[in-house]
Enzyme design. Sequence first.
Site, PDB file in Angstrom:
ATOM      1  N   HIS A  78     -20.508   4.563 -27.037  1.00 47.34           N
ATOM      2  CA  HIS A  78     -20.002   5.684 -26.239  1.00 47.34           C
ATOM      3  C   HIS A  78     -21.121   6.639 -25.833  1.00 47.34           C
ATOM      4  O   HIS A  78     -20.870   7.786 -25.473  1.00 47.34           O
ATOM      5  CB  HIS A  78     -18.877   6.435 -26.963  1.00 47.34           C
ATOM      6  CG  HIS A  78     -17.622   5.627 -27.115  1.00 47.34           C
ATOM      7  ND1 HIS A  78     -16.358   6.181 -27.067  1.00 47.34           N
ATOM      8  CD2 HIS A  78     -17.424   4.302 -27.293  1.00 47.34           C
ATOM      9  CE1 HIS A  78     -15.451   5.223 -27.228  1.00 47.34           C
ATOM     10  NE2 HIS A  78     -16.089   4.078 -27.371  1.00 47.34           N
ATOM     11  N   ASP A 113     -12.075  -3.085 -20.709  1.00 53.15           N
ATOM     12  CA  ASP A 113     -12.274  -1.814 -20.015  1.00 53.15           C
ATOM     13  C   ASP A 113     -13.543  -1.106 -20.456  1.00 53.15           C
ATOM     14  O   ASP A 113     -14.107  -1.376 -21.518  1.00 53.15           O
ATOM     15  CB  ASP A 113     -11.071  -0.894 -20.241  1.00 53.15           C
ATOM     16  CG  ASP A 113     -10.813  -0.617 -21.729  1.00 53.15           C
ATOM     17  OD1 ASP A 113     -10.911  -1.565 -22.531  1.00 53.15           O
ATOM     18  OD2 ASP A 113     -10.515   0.538 -22.082  1.00 53.15           O
ATOM     19  N   GLU A 127      -8.205  -0.570 -23.817  1.00 51.39           N
ATOM     20  CA  GLU A 127      -8.366  -0.306 -25.248  1.00 51.39           C
ATOM     21  C   GLU A 127      -8.826   1.123 -25.482  1.00 51.39           C
ATOM     22  O   GLU A 127      -8.429   1.765 -26.452  1.00 51.39           O
ATOM     23  CB  GLU A 127      -9.374  -1.292 -25.861  1.00 51.39           C
ATOM     24  CG  GLU A 127      -9.424  -1.252 -27.396  1.00 51.39           C
ATOM     25  CD  GLU A 127     -10.253  -0.109 -27.957  1.00 51.39           C
ATOM     26  OE1 GLU A 127      -9.890   0.428 -29.027  1.00 51.39           O
ATOM     27  OE2 GLU A 127     -11.268   0.275 -27.329  1.00 51.39           O
ATOM     28  N   GLU A 128      -9.681   1.632 -24.582  1.00 51.75           N
ATOM     29  CA  GLU A 128     -10.179   2.997 -24.717  1.00 51.75           C
ATOM     30  C   GLU A 128      -9.135   4.041 -24.346  1.00 51.75           C
ATOM     31  O   GLU A 128      -9.387   5.233 -24.435  1.00 51.75           O
ATOM     32  CB  GLU A 128     -11.428   3.182 -23.836  1.00 51.75           C
ATOM     33  CG  GLU A 128     -12.605   2.284 -24.205  1.00 51.75           C
ATOM     34  CD  GLU A 128     -13.251   2.643 -25.534  1.00 51.75           C
ATOM     35  OE1 GLU A 128     -12.825   3.646 -26.151  1.00 51.75           O
ATOM     36  OE2 GLU A 128     -14.163   1.920 -25.959  1.00 51.75           O
TER      37      GLU A 128
END
Length: 400
Positions: free
Chosen positions: A368, A77, A134-135
């Site tokens: 990020h 993801d 996962e995020e």
Amino acid sequence: MTVLEEARAISNEIIAWRRELHKIPEIGLVLPQTAAFVQARLEEMGIAYTTFERHSGIVALLGPNPGKTIALRADMDGLRINEESEFEYRSQNSNMHACGHDAHTAILLGVAKLLKRHEAALNGQVKLLFQPAEEGPGGALPMIEDGVLENPKVDAILALHMDRKIHPFPCKNGDVIVKYGNSSAADDQVDITIIGKSGHGSEPHRCIDPIVVSSLVVTAIQHIISREISPFSPCVISFGTITGGQGAENIIPNTVVLHGTIRNQDLEVREFVFRRIEEIVKYITKAMRADYQLTYLNGYPPTKNDPAMVDGFLASARQILPAADIHVSEEDSMGGEDAGFFYQKVPGCFFRLYSAAPFTDGEIYPAHSSRFVLDDSVLYRGTALFLQNIFDQLRVTVVK
């Protein structure tokens, strides 16, 4: 060819897969385009796979011979970030692969391709776990609940992550970094709503000001870190969002909402912090005549490396990489990683592949960031490291 040479020979394919995935980042548990891409590549390789109803996880099983079963996990993801780059393969939507999950998926597809070539020689089986979310909200736990660690039962697990941090040792792209003990911290989120009583800013005595109360709460919670947790036990509490009011300067609002993250290396400290946050919120709001609502969300446990698995991984890495390219780190990381759910169930090794690259302005931005860039020319090394460890664990002899 050696394992490293085999992986290098398909480097261009791994890079192409990563860049195609980079164009179509998706978030959450359901990733239709990403899953379709992975499934299409597996079908081209002649590899059967299993899918699931409630999420986009994919499991492929290779190896005709029963025996030890090793799982390899890659998260798929992206993040809700608008990419700033002008690369030809930049994101085609409002999301972005700003953490390297597109690279993880491409690396695991590379493993699939080479494993299929050597499948008949496997003295055991290999499960490839392509995981969503996962995020957030976390895809590892739903996959475990759906039985991905069973039938056949998984005996060991490996996963990797791209790396670009500044370390106390010199690092260059293509280097591998591994740590004994916790590779990541417990990662939890907290939502706190401070409930007051709105009114005119000129008459605060007729109101209960949730902005003032929230300020006291945030300050007091930091007391947990500075005065209640041992300085030798890493712990972080950070509030990333405080929302209150509608932009007016003379209206005291009804509520203020705080969104924060809590990171711990120790599970006992984690439970202590949870308890103390609620006590502080409860009694400060009571003292100030306010009320509150508190919720903990998306708790990820630490990802704890098994010492024997790290030993085995290092032995494998030393067969294919120069000693100068292999680093054993002693640094604690406060980053979160939902692979910790897998590592609670199965002994494993989580390692990092250094792949930092500059944005067009010459600066290397952190994960990020909307300006995140990675060096995908070294991804084949991730494929080779996975493959060599599998061969060593399943005692496969590769003709060189």
